[in-house]
Design a protein around this motif. Sequence first.
Motif, PDB file in Angstrom:
ATOM      1  N   VAL A  60      -5.678  -3.982 -17.617  1.00  0.00           N
ATOM      2  CA  VAL A  60      -5.589  -5.004 -16.408  1.00  0.00           C
ATOM      3  C   VAL A  60      -5.175  -4.118 -15.196  1.00  0.00           C
ATOM      4  CG1 VAL A  60      -3.902  -6.575 -15.598  1.00  0.00           C
ATOM      5  CG2 VAL A  60      -4.518  -6.444 -18.287  1.00  0.00           C
ATOM      6  N   LYS A  61      -5.878  -4.472 -14.294  1.00  0.00           N
ATOM      7  CA  LYS A  61      -5.728  -3.860 -12.736  1.00  0.00           C
ATOM      8  C   LYS A  61      -5.595  -4.999 -11.929  1.00  0.00           C
ATOM      9  CE  LYS A  61      -8.076   0.461 -14.115  1.00  0.00           C
ATOM     10  NZ  LYS A  61      -9.160   1.405 -13.486  1.00  0.00           N
ATOM     11  N   ASN A  62      -4.550  -5.404 -11.271  1.00  0.00           N
ATOM     12  CA  ASN A  62      -4.155  -6.476 -10.801  1.00  0.00           C
ATOM     13  C   ASN A  62      -3.975  -5.904  -9.136  1.00  0.00           C
ATOM     14  OD1 ASN A  62      -4.214  -8.145 -12.780  1.00  0.00           O
ATOM     15  ND2 ASN A  62      -2.265  -7.908 -13.141  1.00  0.00           N
ATOM     16  N   GLU A  67      -5.278  -4.441  -5.806  1.00  0.00           N
ATOM     17  CA  GLU A  67      -6.488  -4.002  -5.285  1.00  0.00           C
ATOM     18  C   GLU A  67      -6.552  -3.492  -3.808  1.00  0.00           C
ATOM     19  OE1 GLU A  67     -10.776  -5.842  -3.868  1.00  0.00           O
ATOM     20  OE2 GLU A  67      -9.340  -7.079  -4.939  1.00  0.00           O
ATOM     21  N   LEU A 103      -9.466  -0.824  -7.888  1.00  0.00           N
ATOM     22  CA  LEU A 103      -8.556  -1.410  -8.492  1.00  0.00           C
ATOM     23  C   LEU A 103      -7.388  -0.642  -9.177  1.00  0.00           C
ATOM     24  CD1 LEU A 103     -10.485  -4.339 -10.023  1.00  0.00           C
ATOM     25  CD2 LEU A 103      -8.829  -4.742  -8.191  1.00  0.00           C
ATOM     26  N   LYS A 155       1.189  -0.698  -8.900  1.00  0.00           N
ATOM     27  CA  LYS A 155       1.358  -0.828  -7.352  1.00  0.00           C
ATOM     28  C   LYS A 155       1.709   0.727  -6.936  1.00  0.00           C
ATOM     29  CE  LYS A 155       3.617  -3.371  -3.861  1.00  0.00           C
ATOM     30  NZ  LYS A 155       4.868  -4.306  -3.442  1.00  0.00           N
TER      31      LYS A 155
END
Length: 357
Positions: free
Chosen positions: A130-132, A134, A141, A145
């Motif tokens: 999961v890479k939220n 960007e 991605l 953070k």
Amino acid sequence: MFLIDNENVPDTVSSAEVKQFRCLECDKAFPFKESLIRHAVVHSGVKNFKCDECGKRFAQKAGLTQHLLIHSGVKKFKCDKCDKQFTQKTNLTQHLLTHSGVKNFKCDECGKLFAKKNGLTQHLLSHSGVKNFECDACGKLFARKVNLTQHLLSHSGVKNFKCDECGKLFAQKCDLTKHLLTHSGVKNFMCDECGKLFAHKSDLSKHQLSHSGVKNFTCDECGKLFAQKVSLTRHLLSHSGGKNFKCDECGKLFARKFILNEHLLSHSGVKNFKCDECGKLFARKSILTEHLLSHSGVKNFECDECGKLFARKVSLTRHQLIHSGVKNFKCDECGKHFGRKSHLTRHLLNHCGGKSF
């Protein structure tokens, strides 16, 4: 929500000194019932205290108060080991674990060890897929953070970390640290396919893509496929027309410095790469690799004009000059023109008493 465990409490110890109120959610213990009730809010999911600076929310006012120190810029807690400073004592205490050498938290996926539990927790995101987060600049991605924040430095143009060995500048300290391995000569990561050694595990992982046969990055200009995006990016320079790296020996221009460096080997006379099939020597491993195709018998590149087959695309490209009619190589002795430099070279033997082919 809480469990009172006051068995075996010594008569000489006050109830305030004994942590007899235990949270059933996380097993944390408290000396007072009121403390446990306040703590229970953390597990409720309710966060009524909001930071006006960044919008982050907290379950307890104390959490917000500590967080505000981050925005104040005041860092009163300094590490005696590396001089790093922190806004909160708890952060300093956790940081000191990195100097202890003790790493008790292990990733079940890859076996990597961590000094702090939150380090392991953040690392696990890399395995989730999961890479939220960007990057607005390039679209890359990230799972965390903090990784995006560090990456953004590469777009800022600011490079404050300098290598004392070669003078190269870096935007992030971690990049400089990894770069220093290239000067150490230590390469502990070996490719099982070809035996090539790498200083970084990440470089080995990228290299292994070349053996997988998977090439998902296509050049829109010529259709050539690449296993890595960085390879495509470097290749695109060949279409840009910009060739800023010049060979002082022959004047040939190159789009990339590393290609110039490889080319310079052809002038050195050093040929350390030998073909086991025919004994021919080469200055560069890449040329030997291409040469080996001539012994494989495989010829996948066909000329559309005459149907002739070639083992290498570069050989086909040179051959096609014959059909183009273009002859840019002129003999200064007799004025004859040739489509390829190698043909001109062989022709010159006629003028020096040698045998022409």
